[in-house]
Design a protein around this motif. Sequence first.
Motif, PDB file in Angstrom:
ATOM      1  N   ASN A  40       4.282   3.447   1.714  1.00 58.07           N
ATOM      2  CA  ASN A  40       2.975   2.428   0.963  1.00 58.07           C
ATOM      3  C   ASN A  40       2.258   2.360   0.663  1.00 58.07           C
ATOM      4  O   ASN A  40       1.573   2.759   2.429  1.00 58.07           O
ATOM      5  CB  ASN A  40       4.454   1.112   1.281  1.00 58.07           C
ATOM      6  N   TYR A  41       1.131   3.317   0.516  1.00 60.02           N
ATOM      7  CA  TYR A  41      -0.042   3.079   0.795  1.00 60.02           C
ATOM      8  C   TYR A  41      -1.074   0.949   0.230  1.00 60.02           C
ATOM      9  O   TYR A  41      -0.437   0.591  -0.884  1.00 60.02           O
ATOM     10  CB  TYR A  41      -0.147   3.968  -0.709  1.00 60.02           C
ATOM     11  N   ASP A  42      -1.719   1.336   0.818  1.00 67.77           N
ATOM     12  CA  ASP A  42      -3.253  -0.071   0.346  1.00 67.77           C
ATOM     13  C   ASP A  42      -3.905   0.108  -1.091  1.00 67.77           C
ATOM     14  O   ASP A  42      -5.102   0.664  -1.114  1.00 67.77           O
ATOM     15  CB  ASP A  42      -3.879  -0.302   1.557  1.00 67.77           C
TER      16      ASP A  42
ATOM     17  N   THR B 115      -5.928  -1.603  -2.913  1.00 67.11           N
ATOM     18  CA  THR B 115      -7.246  -2.824  -2.077  1.00 67.11           C
ATOM     19  C   THR B 115      -7.977  -1.299  -1.061  1.00 67.11           C
ATOM     20  O   THR B 115      -9.401  -1.191  -1.803  1.00 67.11           O
ATOM     21  CB  THR B 115      -7.665  -3.694  -1.045  1.00 67.11           C
ATOM     22  N   GLU B 116      -7.793  -0.519  -0.317  1.00 65.01           N
ATOM     23  CA  GLU B 116      -8.183   0.677   0.202  1.00 65.01           C
ATOM     24  C   GLU B 116      -8.383   1.592  -0.214  1.00 65.01           C
ATOM     25  O   GLU B 116      -9.763   2.216  -0.854  1.00 65.01           O
ATOM     26  CB  GLU B 116      -7.650   0.884   1.486  1.00 65.01           C
TER      27      GLU B 116
ATOM     28  N   GLY C 139      -8.121  -2.937  -6.593  1.00 65.20           N
ATOM     29  CA  GLY C 139      -6.172  -2.668  -5.968  1.00 65.20           C
ATOM     30  C   GLY C 139      -6.357  -3.665  -6.270  1.00 65.20           C
ATOM     31  O   GLY C 139      -4.435  -3.978  -5.960  1.00 65.20           O
TER      32      GLY C 139
ATOM     33  N   ASP D   4      -2.374  -0.083  -9.842  1.00 61.23           N
ATOM     34  CA  ASP D   4      -2.735   1.565  -9.176  1.00 61.23           C
ATOM     35  C   ASP D   4      -3.042   2.612 -10.253  1.00 61.23           C
ATOM     36  O   ASP D   4      -2.575   2.598 -12.111  1.00 61.23           O
ATOM     37  CB  ASP D   4      -0.934   1.846  -9.189  1.00 61.23           C
TER      38      ASP D   4
END
Length: 133
Positions: free
Chosen positions: A2-4, A6-7, A43, A46
């Motif tokens: 799971n990737y953020d 927002t980042e 963010g 995707d």
Amino acid sequence: MNYDLTEIGKRIDMALSKKGASRTTIGKILGVGAGAVGRYIRGESDAGSVGLKKIADYCNVPMDWLITGIDPYEKKQIETQLSKNAADFSGNIITLSGEEFAHIMHLRDMPEEDRKGIMRTADLAWAKAKGLL
């Protein structure tokens, strides 16, 4: 994994700024409008793997960096440091708790690819805790 988003969006914004590219320009490359690019940057949406690859190629940044925030060169430095630290422990006898031993045994029983992924995650967590990231 799971990737953020927002980042990732912040890194997309940094890459576009560095390149001097507008949201409209990158939107044309991705086949989306400037509003969609804005949602990627905030963010809220995707860009997907193909979109991130196109952004990375256009902005001349590593796709890994867009996703993880880790530059491949930095990653190599971290791996070198981890290897040195591992060498420091060789030959020393250590005591493990039952839980630690169980985790090691679970790792040994996993398929190699899964084990490698978990070890990379653990290495990155260690590097972050040590302030290397």
